[in-house]
Design a protein around this motif. Structure first.
Motif, PDB file in Angstrom:
ATOM      1  N   ASP A   1       8.409-104.985  -9.029  1.00 24.36           N
ATOM      2  CA  ASP A   1       9.718-104.839  -9.690  1.00 24.36           C
ATOM      3  C   ASP A   1       9.704-105.425 -11.095  1.00 24.36           C
ATOM      4  O   ASP A   1      10.754-105.690 -11.678  1.00 24.36           O
ATOM      5  N   TYR A   2       8.488-105.605 -11.633  1.00 30.51           N
ATOM      6  CA  TYR A   2       8.350-106.174 -12.970  1.00 30.51           C
ATOM      7  C   TYR A   2       7.292-105.385 -13.713  1.00 30.51           C
ATOM      8  O   TYR A   2       6.231-105.085 -13.161  1.00 30.51           O
ATOM      9  N   ASN A   3       7.567-105.010 -14.960  1.00 32.13           N
ATOM     10  CA  ASN A   3       6.603-104.229 -15.731  1.00 32.13           C
ATOM     11  C   ASN A   3       5.336-105.022 -16.009  1.00 32.13           C
ATOM     12  O   ASN A   3       5.366-106.247 -16.134  1.00 32.13           O
ATOM     13  N   PHE A   4       4.220-104.294 -16.137  1.00 32.85           N
ATOM     14  CA  PHE A   4       2.938-104.951 -16.378  1.00 32.85           C
ATOM     15  C   PHE A   4       2.973-105.682 -17.720  1.00 32.85           C
ATOM     16  O   PHE A   4       3.368-105.129 -18.746  1.00 32.85           O
ATOM     17  N   ASN A   5       2.560-106.954 -17.701  1.00 34.39           N
ATOM     18  CA  ASN A   5       2.649-107.818 -18.872  1.00 34.39           C
ATOM     19  C   ASN A   5       1.242-108.075 -19.433  1.00 34.39           C
ATOM     20  O   ASN A   5       0.553-109.012 -19.024  1.00 34.39           O
TER      21      ASN A   5
END
Length: 249
Positions: free
Chosen positions: A178-182
């Motif tokens: 639920d978090y974009n690739f950083n």
């Protein structure tokens, strides 16, 4: 002191000094590797081609671990899945992405990275001993981390832990992160691991060729190692002198 308190205390100490483990593996491994190289009759691989393919396999195993780390770090929340050593840090609980199929993906990644190094020795018993030692070593660390997470996140952690395996992945329970690739976080944290991994492989190769009194060096490996060192210093400069690798507030 109760057993749980003793395990937690040991885990906190091991967590703080967990970077020592790779040095132990390298020190023992290089001795065994050089012994094999100086006594080729003990080495089951008979041709240079077989030896090269085996070394490539070791490198691929190590890079499997590195890929697991990249995937884990890239999809983790800020102030989680870090390289902190002084104390536990977790602003939120990661439960999606790779954390939906196992609870400790970073340690699984580390295992494969160092398994690749251990395999280079060509010593079956050392590989087995390393595997057992690794899990005994990290058992205490995982216990301490889970005590911290249980105390901080309570029922949310217990509910997630009950359905998520410790290290053996349960692929059927995968949930999209639920978090974009950083990429910024990956570049900040994993530059060290890439450089260290390639440098160690280069050192093994150099040591082996010198023991055999040959000069059949793996130039591709050395080029990759040199490139990783240059990349490390470039990223380190960017990290401490610019805001390019900082996460948005």
């Amino acid at each position: 002191m109760a057993l749980t308190e003793q395990m937690e205390s040991q885990g906190a100490w091991l967590f703080k000094y967990r970077s020592i483990l790779p040095l132990i593996i390298f020190a023992i491994g290089i001795v065994l590797f050089l012994n094999n190289e100086s006594n080729p009759e003990n080495w089951i691989l008979e041709t240079n081609l077989q030896e090269s393919l085996y070394e490539l396999t070791c490198l691929l195993v190590a890079f499997l671990g590195f890929f697991i780390r990249i995937y884990t770090v890239g999809y983790s929340r800020p102030n989680t899945s870090g390289r902190n050593t002084e104390h536990q840090v977790a602003d939120v609980l990661n439960t999606t992405g790779i954390y939906s199929i196992m609870r400790n993906p970073l340690y699984v990644g580390n295992f494969f990275m160092w398994l690749g190094i251990a395999m280079l020795t060509g010593n079956f018993w050392f590989i087995i001993a390393f595997t057992l030692f690794y899990f005994l070593y990290y058992e205490r660390i995982i216990f301490t981390e889970e005590q911290f997470l249980k105390n901080k996140f309570g029922h949310t952690y217990l509910e997630w832990a009950q359905k998520t395996p410790i290290i053996v992945p349960k692929f059927s329970s995968f949930k999209k992160a639920d978090y974009n690739f950083n990429w910024k976080k990956v570049l900040r944290q994993e530059k060290n691991g890439l450089a260290a991994l390639l440098i160690l492989f280069c050192l093994f190769d150099i040591g082996g060729e010198m023991v055999k009194e040959q000069r059949n060096f793996n130039e591709t490996l050395y080029f990759a190692g040199a490139a990783s060192i240059i990349l490390y210093f470039i990223l380190k400069f960017i990290k401490y002198n610019t805001k390019l690798l900082q996460d948005p507030e």
